[in-house]
Design a protein around this motif. Sequence first.
Motif, PDB file in Angstrom:
ATOM      1  N   GLU A 878       0.849  -1.191   0.000  1.00 14.40           N
ATOM      2  CA  GLU A 878       0.000   0.000   0.000  1.00 14.40           C
ATOM      3  C   GLU A 878       0.884   1.239   0.000  1.00 14.40           C
ATOM      4  O   GLU A 878       1.920   1.289   0.656  1.00 14.40           O
ATOM      5  CB  GLU A 878      -0.911   0.002   1.231  1.00 14.40           C
ATOM      6  N   ARG A 879       0.452   2.237  -0.746  1.00 16.50           N
ATOM      7  CA  ARG A 879       1.151   3.504  -0.824  1.00 16.50           C
ATOM      8  C   ARG A 879       0.158   4.625  -0.487  1.00 16.50           C
ATOM      9  O   ARG A 879      -0.899   4.739  -1.110  1.00 16.50           O
ATOM     10  CB  ARG A 879       1.717   3.714  -2.227  1.00 16.50           C
ATOM     11  N   ASP A 880       0.510   5.408   0.519  1.00 17.01           N
ATOM     12  CA  ASP A 880      -0.297   6.558   0.909  1.00 17.01           C
ATOM     13  C   ASP A 880       0.161   7.762   0.097  1.00 17.01           C
ATOM     14  O   ASP A 880       1.273   8.246   0.255  1.00 17.01           O
ATOM     15  CB  ASP A 880      -0.137   6.827   2.407  1.00 17.01           C
ATOM     16  N   LEU A 881      -0.722   8.222  -0.799  1.00 21.80           N
ATOM     17  CA  LEU A 881      -0.416   9.364  -1.660  1.00 21.80           C
ATOM     18  C   LEU A 881      -1.117  10.620  -1.154  1.00 21.80           C
ATOM     19  O   LEU A 881      -1.689  11.384  -1.927  1.00 21.80           O
ATOM     20  CB  LEU A 881      -0.841   9.056  -3.096  1.00 21.80           C
ATOM     21  N   MET A 882      -1.098  10.793   0.168  1.00 20.29           N
ATOM     22  CA  MET A 882      -1.744  11.936   0.828  1.00 20.29           C
ATOM     23  C   MET A 882      -3.254  11.889   0.598  1.00 20.29           C
ATOM     24  O   MET A 882      -3.946  11.191   1.300  1.00 20.29           O
ATOM     25  CB  MET A 882      -1.105  13.243   0.382  1.00 20.29           C
ATOM     26  N   SER A 883      -3.762  12.546  -0.405  1.00 22.69           N
ATOM     27  CA  SER A 883      -5.203  12.524  -0.659  1.00 22.69           C
ATOM     28  C   SER A 883      -5.628  11.262  -1.401  1.00 22.69           C
ATOM     29  O   SER A 883      -6.812  10.960  -1.461  1.00 22.69           O
ATOM     30  CB  SER A 883      -5.627  13.751  -1.471  1.00 22.69           C
ATOM     31  N   TRP A 884      -4.668  10.511  -1.937  1.00 19.84           N
ATOM     32  CA  TRP A 884      -4.948   9.298  -2.695  1.00 19.84           C
ATOM     33  C   TRP A 884      -4.440   8.080  -1.926  1.00 19.84           C
ATOM     34  O   TRP A 884      -3.681   8.198  -0.973  1.00 19.84           O
ATOM     35  CB  TRP A 884      -4.278   9.345  -4.067  1.00 19.84           C
ATOM     36  N   ARG A 885      -4.874   6.925  -2.383  1.00 17.48           N
ATOM     37  CA  ARG A 885      -4.430   5.670  -1.793  1.00 17.48           C
ATOM     38  C   ARG A 885      -4.245   4.651  -2.910  1.00 17.48           C
ATOM     39  O   ARG A 885      -5.106   4.507  -3.788  1.00 17.48           O
ATOM     40  CB  ARG A 885      -5.464   5.177  -0.785  1.00 17.48           C
ATOM     41  N   MET A 886      -3.114   3.944  -2.881  1.00 17.12           N
ATOM     42  CA  MET A 886      -2.821   2.941  -3.902  1.00 17.12           C
ATOM     43  C   MET A 886      -2.595   1.591  -3.222  1.00 17.12           C
ATOM     44  O   MET A 886      -1.856   1.503  -2.242  1.00 17.12           O
ATOM     45  CB  MET A 886      -1.589   3.348  -4.703  1.00 17.12           C
ATOM     46  N   ASN A 887      -3.255   0.540  -3.729  1.00 18.12           N
ATOM     47  CA  ASN A 887      -3.146  -0.808  -3.192  1.00 18.12           C
ATOM     48  C   ASN A 887      -2.842  -1.800  -4.304  1.00 18.12           C
ATOM     49  O   ASN A 887      -3.299  -1.630  -5.442  1.00 18.12           O
ATOM     50  CB  ASN A 887      -4.444  -1.231  -2.484  1.00 18.12           C
ATOM     51  N   PHE A 888      -2.095  -2.830  -3.950  1.00 23.90           N
ATOM     52  CA  PHE A 888      -1.839  -3.921  -4.876  1.00 23.90           C
ATOM     53  C   PHE A 888      -1.841  -5.222  -4.077  1.00 23.90           C
ATOM     54  O   PHE A 888      -1.188  -5.329  -3.037  1.00 23.90           O
ATOM     55  CB  PHE A 888      -0.497  -3.757  -5.585  1.00 23.90           C
ATOM     56  N   SER A 889      -2.602  -6.202  -4.565  1.00 23.67           N
ATOM     57  CA  SER A 889      -2.691  -7.507  -3.919  1.00 23.67           C
ATOM     58  C   SER A 889      -2.429  -8.576  -4.964  1.00 23.67           C
ATOM     59  O   SER A 889      -2.920  -8.486  -6.100  1.00 23.67           O
ATOM     60  CB  SER A 889      -4.067  -7.704  -3.284  1.00 23.67           C
TER      61      SER A 889
END
Length: 925
Positions: A878-889
């Motif tokens: 998971e990457r916290d992009l401040m106002s965004w959020r990115m996930n990979f499973s």
Amino acid sequence: MAFQKSSHTFTKIHLKALHTNNFKILFALSFTMFINMLSYAQDIPKGGIPLDRTVKDSIHISIDSLGIAKASEKAKDSTLKDSIKPKKGLLEHIVKYHATDYTRFNQKEHKLHLYNEATIDYGDMNIAAGSITIDYTKNTVYARGIKDTLGGYTQKPVFTQGANVVEPDSIIFNTKTKKALIFNSKTEQGDGKIIASITKKENDSVYFLKNAKYTTSENEDDPEYYIRLLKAKIVPGKKIVTGAAGLYIYDIPTPVWLPFSFFPQSEKQTSGIIIPSFGEQNDRGYFLQNGGYYLAISDYVDLAILGDYYTNGSYGTRLESTYAKRYKFRGNLAFRYENLISSERGFPDYSKSTIYNLRWSHSQDGKSNPNSRFSASVNLGSSTFFRNSLNQVNFGNRLNNTLSSSVSYSKTFQGEPQANISLTASHSQNTQTQQINMTLPTFQGSLSRIYPFASKTGTKKGIIQNINLQYNIRGENRIQTTDSLFFKKEMFDDAKAGFQHSIPLTTNFKLFKYFSLSASSNFNEVWTFNTINKTYDAVTKTSTIEDVKGFDAFRTYNFSTSLGTTIYGMFNFEKDGKDTKIKAIRHIVRPSISYNINPAFDKYYESAEVVNADGLTAAELNLLQNSSTLQYTRFEQGIFGTPGQNFSSSMGISVSNNLEAKVRDRDSTATEPKKIILLNNLNFSTSYNFAGDSLQWSPVRVSGGTQIFNNKMSINFGATLDPYALDNNNTRINKFNIDNGGSLFRLTSANLTASWSLSSSKGDKKEDNSRAIQENIQGGGRDDDLFGISQDFSSQQIDEKKNDEEEEPSEYYHYKIPWNLRVAYAVNYSNDRRNSEISSHSLMFSGDIKLSEKWSIGASSGYDLKNAGFTSTQLRFERDLMSWRMNFSWVPFGTYTSWNFFIGIKSNILKDLKYEKRNQADLQL
């Protein structure tokens, strides 16, 4: 003599500046009003009809007995109230103003100037700014900031009207029309912020914007993303309607533009469309998942209608509802249905199936009704639902082996004795064997304990005063069926019903001061509505069972007593003049011995009727009739057991141990030693049957458990030790193992389970996966991520509040990286018939590492040590992009090989602004 023109004189008088004296003007007005009043008072009335003084007044005043005159009613003048409303003044409200440096009124321009920390209150409007100017002739208020000595622009205006707050560079407000012109404003609307170069306030509920930015970023000066609005209309607390709108990331335009857009801003729940996520599966084509409509039915209940569709014809639907009423109850209801199609029609591997799952959870507030309670926890459906479901939300429950449900209602009737009743419907389903056991319903009733010989005052002492009895009743309607017959009329064909009544009579007392003795006797009566009749075919040597419908009953009773005590042992390690690390060890032993008598109720047993007895002699027939294989009781298939056929007299022996230690505390300021637990429990138990003719000793059962490493690791173990030996056919014989050339006991089975939870000081809390773990629990799965978690990242988009107390970043990279690790180990050993094998041996683990403040990775996997292979594995980051959020499973191998990529805005208002790409597993149904 010269004469001046009159026009010249008049012109001079008109242009001459007049010096106003407020006191003289007020005196002149007062004097004029006083003269007019006196003038009207001295007027002579006009001539008219003379008054007749001889006519008596028609108004009669009566005097009551108390001599008080009654006042006559006086009619109101109908012309007293003027129908013409007076005109409003210049200002409708009182103006309150304040400034730190100065407050100056310009009489010539009719302007009021406020400087430095100026504030104005006018009705529900408040303006705070560095400089404020009020123009009374134009009814306008102009507010702006001020420049400091360094040239910076400070004390920018803050315009507040009702619940709306605007922070512009400057503002012009008309007090009469309530309109305003706002420059470079910043305002919050719901979860988002709007930054506009020019804003026109039409009235209290409508704003028009030009060249504005809408964002949920916390950095207002330099947002990492925003939606540019060329023109927009805002209705505070309701909606934002815009013209052309485009997405910008760090001021870089993207191709994502819309001709118009709509942002709901209601503070209450509102209905709306749920945008689906899309992906691809090789076996079923492209798909859309979790799209639908949300219905905000009321403040107490809502409903989400979601659907999935695959291009090969497969589809699914989900209905989810949450309801709650404060101080009463709360719950949620969910129904999931999927129609699965594999391959294409006409191909040999074509198949079609349907699966479903129903979940219902209901809890009642204990304060709403303390004497009655209703609760529900339902999880039932197709046995293959979680294994074959195509929806990613069910990933964490694919390894579940059991589904269970319970719906119960209980009520307490206060009094002496107190009565309790309950109705329960339960369900248990094995997803591997597809066997289903249900009770529809279970009725239970009881009366509280009654002490017939106890004194009304004081404590109960002695064997007589402690005698107590109780009454319990239990009724069940049991259904055993399979998954294929679930919810069909055939499932009720083999239903069995019955009642069980029990009256326990117990007492307890002290014996020799240190021993506790208890004795009990129990009367049991069973009612049944199904019995059997058995016949035996002597030729084929088979038994035939016939079901008999009708009421029948049997009664049993037994007696038991137990004697126990507690022994404390202290081992002191302290020595004079020495500070030992281990201060003392305390050993607690609780031995117990019990004795039970169960009479033989052989009157309920009979011999099966022998058919086809032709050719058998009388001796053979008599021998056959006395055979134990033909002895049976008609209550064999009852739901509450059968009466005992043989007399039983047995003794039970058990010993429980507990070990604790006092050690020196590492904290030098501590005044007392630290107490730790060495062994939570270590139990030994066995029994001896006095009435048995062989194998009188039961195997010894050993069990124990403890926690080590500051309670981070939990260990539980167990073993079964058999004192008897085996013959050459691996059958137990009536001979001790030690007498057969072996050891004192023969280990027949053993098990060991251990779980270890490790984490850094910063990694103790599970913040990111709380919703996914909750989904596992509701589906009947584990309360951790050892089997993986749900991959439905769209439903997990919640803007979590950050900790206000943020630690200062360390100058060292990788210093105190937050992490957590969970490990579970299980091994089972079997040696019942000299097989001596490890029946199961597995290791499961999961963990998360927060590489930086914005990056985190995690994994869930396991290894089968017996079969030498990895179990279900899931890798995620998971990457916290401040106002965004990115996930990979990613599930790299196995039956459920798949991957899922997601990026989206965390704010709820824009959570449908996302991109998701999936590649699901090809499940063969």
